[in-house]
Each structure stands twice: as C-alpha cells, then as structure tokens.
Scaffold this active site. Sequence first.
Site, PDB file in Angstrom:
ATOM      1  CB  SER B 125      -0.864  -0.012   1.257  1.00  0.00           C
ATOM      2  OG  SER B 125      -1.434   1.260   1.487  1.00  0.00           O
ATOM      3  CE1 TYR B 149      -3.948  -2.236   5.369  1.00  0.00           C
ATOM      4  CE2 TYR B 149      -3.036  -0.257   4.380  1.00  0.00           C
ATOM      5  CZ  TYR B 149      -3.672  -1.481   4.252  1.00  0.00           C
ATOM      6  OH  TYR B 149      -4.021  -1.940   3.006  1.00  0.00           O
ATOM      7  CE  LYS B 153      -1.455  -4.241   3.229  1.00  0.00           C
ATOM      8  NZ  LYS B 153      -1.767  -5.541   2.571  1.00  0.00           N
TER       9      LYS B 153
END
Lengths: 328, 328
Positions: B125, B149, B153
């Site tokens: 991402s 998050y 990633k």
Amino acid sequence: MHILILGAAGMVGRKLTERLLRDGHLGDRAISGLTLQDVVAAPKPLDATIPVTIVTSDFADPLGAAPLVASCPEVIFHLAAIVSGEAEVEFDKGYRINLDGTRYLIEAIRAIGDGYRPRLVFTSSIAVFGAPFPDKIGDEFFHTPLTSYGTQKSICELLLADYSRKGFLDGIGIRLPTICVRPGTPNKAASGFFSNIIREPLAGHEAVLPVSDDVRHWHASPRSAVGFLLHAATMDLATIGPRRNLSMPGLSVTVGEQIAALQRVAGPGVVARIRREPDPAIIGIVAGWPRDFSTDRAKALGFTTAEKTFDDIIRSHIEDELGGEFVR
Amino acid sequence: MHILILGAAGMVGRKLTERLLRDGHLGDRAISGLTLQDVVAAPKPLDATIPVTIVTSDFADPLGAAPLVASCPEVIFHLAAIVSGEAEVEFDKGYRINLDGTRYLIEAIRAIGDGYRPRLVFTSSIAVFGAPFPDKIGDEFFHTPLTSYGTQKSICELLLADYSRKGFLDGIGIRLPTICVRPGTPNKAASGFFSNIIREPLAGHEAVLPVSDDVRHWHASPRSAVGFLLHAATMDLATIGPRRNLSMPGLSVTVGEQIAALQRVAGPGVVARIRREPDPAIIGIVAGWPRDFSTDRAKALGFTTAEKTFDDIIRSHIEDELGGEFVR
C-alpha cells in the site's frame, strides 16, 4: 534513574557500561541502578559504586522480556543482536533474536502501561541499505537490505517508530557505522576485517585482508558509538516527530586509506603484517554495503563523532585499548 | 496451474477471481484449479468451468497456512489484510493479521522446500509512506508510515524481499493506489470517502465528504488493480534483482477534480448529492497520505493503468458496476 542494557556483554555494551559507571549519571540524572542483560553473563564491573544486576537470559525467549522491564527502567539500551554473518547462515536464529526478541521487548514495555514510556535506544545498522546506492546515502533513501540481518534491523526500526507513535514507548533508532577499531577478538561479523587489519598488526599479529584496497566503507570509533548512545538516551525527543530512525555520522574511507593511516600512525613494519587473501564470500557481502552518507539530520540533532580522521580512530584505539603502546 | 487467493472475499479478490474464471488462463498457462481463502466464505462462483475450492479460515491462525499451500499452488495472490482504520483502532489484531499472518504464510511455503518456489504476489500500500513528502514520491523514497497498517505493509515488503533473496519464494510486492471507485458498501478504510462521493451519488444516495476539496490523492480503478495483479503474477522476474516492491502507476487528482469529473460524466444533479461534513479524525489520517508518485520503475517493468483520466474511472465504474446506468 534505572538503566537496562540489553546485549550488555557485547563490545559496545561493555564500552557503554564502563562509561556509565565512570560518569555515575546520564545527562543530569544520577544513575541509581544498572541491569546488564546478555545471553552470556556480562562481566561484573569491579568496584562499581552503583548497584549492578547481571541477568543471563535468551533475548528470544517469549517470557524473558517481562522480568527485564518489570522494574520500569527509565532508559533501555537495546543492543541485543546476532551479527550479520551469523544471521545470514542461521536464518531462523536471526529472525528469532533480531526480530522476535525485539517484539517481545516492546510488547513487554507496552504491557506495563500505566504511563510507563521508557526511552528506548535501539542500535540499528547501515545494513538496512542495499546496493546500488547514490554516492552519498541521504536521510530519505529507501531500505533494500541485502542480508537478513539488515532486513531484521529495518523491521525493528519500523516497529520502534510505530510503538513510539502510539505512545507505548519513547524510541530512537540509531544506525551505527561499522565500529572501527573493534577491540578484542574477531567475531562472526562479515565486516570484521575492517578492524582486524588495524588491531592485529598493532598487537604484533598478522591480519587477513579479504577484499581489495579500493573498497570504501563507513566507520566510527567505539568512542563515537558510546557518544551516540548517550546522546540518544538524553536528547529531547519532544519535537523529533515520527521519524525516529537516523543514520549516524561517520568517516568514509577506503581500505587503502585505512592502511595509509596505519602507516602514518604506526609505521611500515606494522602495515607489513597485513596479508592480502581475497575471499569471494566476504567480497560478495561487502559489495552490497554502503560507502558514504550525508547525515544532516543526525548532525542537526546534535550527534557528533569523536574523530575527524582515520588517524584519530587509530590513535584512540592505541590510547583506549593498548595503554598507548603497540608492537612496532 | 493451481492458484491460491488469500483474502479472496474482499473487493479486489472478487474482481480478480471473476477475471481469472473468465479468462481460464493466467499468462499462457491454463488454470486447473482455484482456491479462494478468506475469513468469511468467498462467494462460490456460479457456472465456473474450473474447479474452485472455498476455504474459510483465520489468516492469523499459526496452523492455518500449511494446509493452504500443501497442494503447492504455483501462484499465490496475498490480498489478506485488515484495513487501515481498523488496524489503527485494533492494534493487536492489525499486527496479528497483517504481520504475523504473512509470516505464517511465507514460513509454510519455505517449510515445503523441495524446490517449491511459488510466485507470491503481495498487495502492499502507499500507506508505507508518511508525510512530509516531495511533490512526487519517487521509487527510492523511504518508508516512514504514519499508521500501524502502513508499518505492517512495509514490514511485509521487507520479509518478501528477504525470503525471495534467499530463494524460498518468488515474491513481488505491489503498492496499490487507493482503489477508486470501490464498489459495494463502505468498509472501515479511512480512504472510503474517495469512492463514496462517486459511487453513492451515482446510485441516487447522499454521500458525506469529510475533507476539503483541495485534498490530493492517488487513485487507480479496480480494472487497473486487477491488471497490476495479473501482470505481477506473470511477468518475468528473473532479472528484477532484489528490489521486489514497487509503487504502481495511478492518477493524482484532488477531491475537487474528482467532483468536476463526476459533474462532466453524470451532471450537476448527481454532484448535488455530496454533502460536506468535515471529520477531524479522517482529515488527520489523510493529511499523512501521499498525493502523487513517479512510478518509472513499475512502468519500465510493464505495469500500466486502464484509465487516462478520472472521467475514465467514473465511466468504467458505471460500465462494470451499474450496467451502464446511473440515477440522474
């Protein structure tokens, strides 16, 4: 103030311990206790005026971290790691110690909660970078490690930043240059020869140089390393923001320049003890390593080296480790 | 060829599944079987001519990965994740699924050994990047995520590169732009409004815009996302070297430009259904997100978007999701 050193039996850990015991304080706060953890017992300092606790434990033990932080040390130096060469050969062991161990530690800190938010000084490495590089690696260059060790260090940097951002701890990661001259006996680090070719000849022994003279690398003395750690432990991080991992200042020199400095400081007889014996495995690993950095951010934040030239590095080794003498 | 899709019930997973079943092949190889894993049962495709196995399992179950790879799928699409907003609120769950789950997967692949080295396509991402940014984020910009998050990633990218380097798998990580227009109903992603303000008005519903019109962001359509995944699964990685994580191409537009495109494609009556209602939490998260990229490396490696303008993105949504019709 209570201080915990993880990986205290290693070279940097021992140097840091000596310095803390000599100073008796960290910044403007008196040190009330020192806990020295390592997988082998850290040497018990003689005539220490500060209470010192020695803990022998496996950093990768899931249950090992909680007891270490139970007394809520205000500052934690996290130097625990297996080195690059070993992490490359022992894949599982590398991830277990260099990654999982760090996670157990930060989770144990977080689990205490209740406002406990220690300064966590983490020694990262320039091995987070992988070739090809720009001439100088800047403060915003990406991480593409070419070793599992570099991968693990890079991951720990990310964890440290996230746990700091969430307020679970007050972390700072410092990417040490290769420490040179590393005292003692050779360890399993692939970078060992950078020190061996200085230390061993000065002690009257032959040293093997496994790469060519034009290999350029990034160095700092043990004095500088300890200085970086103390500054990282005491600096004001209130305004540092979320980017909490920094490349430390150092000296960029070739192996040939190292040898020329040795010749200037110690003479040709010492230099003659270096034996050239190329090792394809070492050459391959070192080819993927950084050679030079611009470390503007660290400098702006007050990090400085103890040396101006590689000659200074050799002189400080002779002073600190050899009592001012060497074998001519 | 057997294909495993992890996180197959999500939007991208469903689109990818539809496309693979429609094509019947991946690159020049016929698909002999498809395994669709997710924590909720992926919808069983109707009248599929290829055997499809549905697996409902927790991606964060340490014992869950081995059975999934036991049949040695040649290609694995790893789309499994909890989204940014949820990972930020549910700290432990985020690490468990987005990090630990990935480690269980790559360890299960490695444990098979015996020459098994599947192509692993991982959806990373743009959340691996954190402000402040240059105007365009280049291929060598560093990762300083501002969410858990993004941290997870970024860590998975590092693991994928290291496991690929060691020969345990043949991985490629692709950083998807924000997928717009995301069909279906809003999920917990903080980025949801970028799609909501297009999708909901076209369906005759009001949509809330929680940020200002000058917020710039980086988009690609679901068609583009599926195209990236297929290319990543089939491209020749023999010469890619160790840098196996890439920012994907996309379109950089402001919210105001999105709305202008909606006005051109669908008219002012549709645009009137957007209600401005600033949300400080969303504004805060989005302020740390990237706005524009140069994706030279991905383009050189053959990745292309399916759209040239945001108008194209809206038109493809109307075509693919609304049967060519919308509520004027």
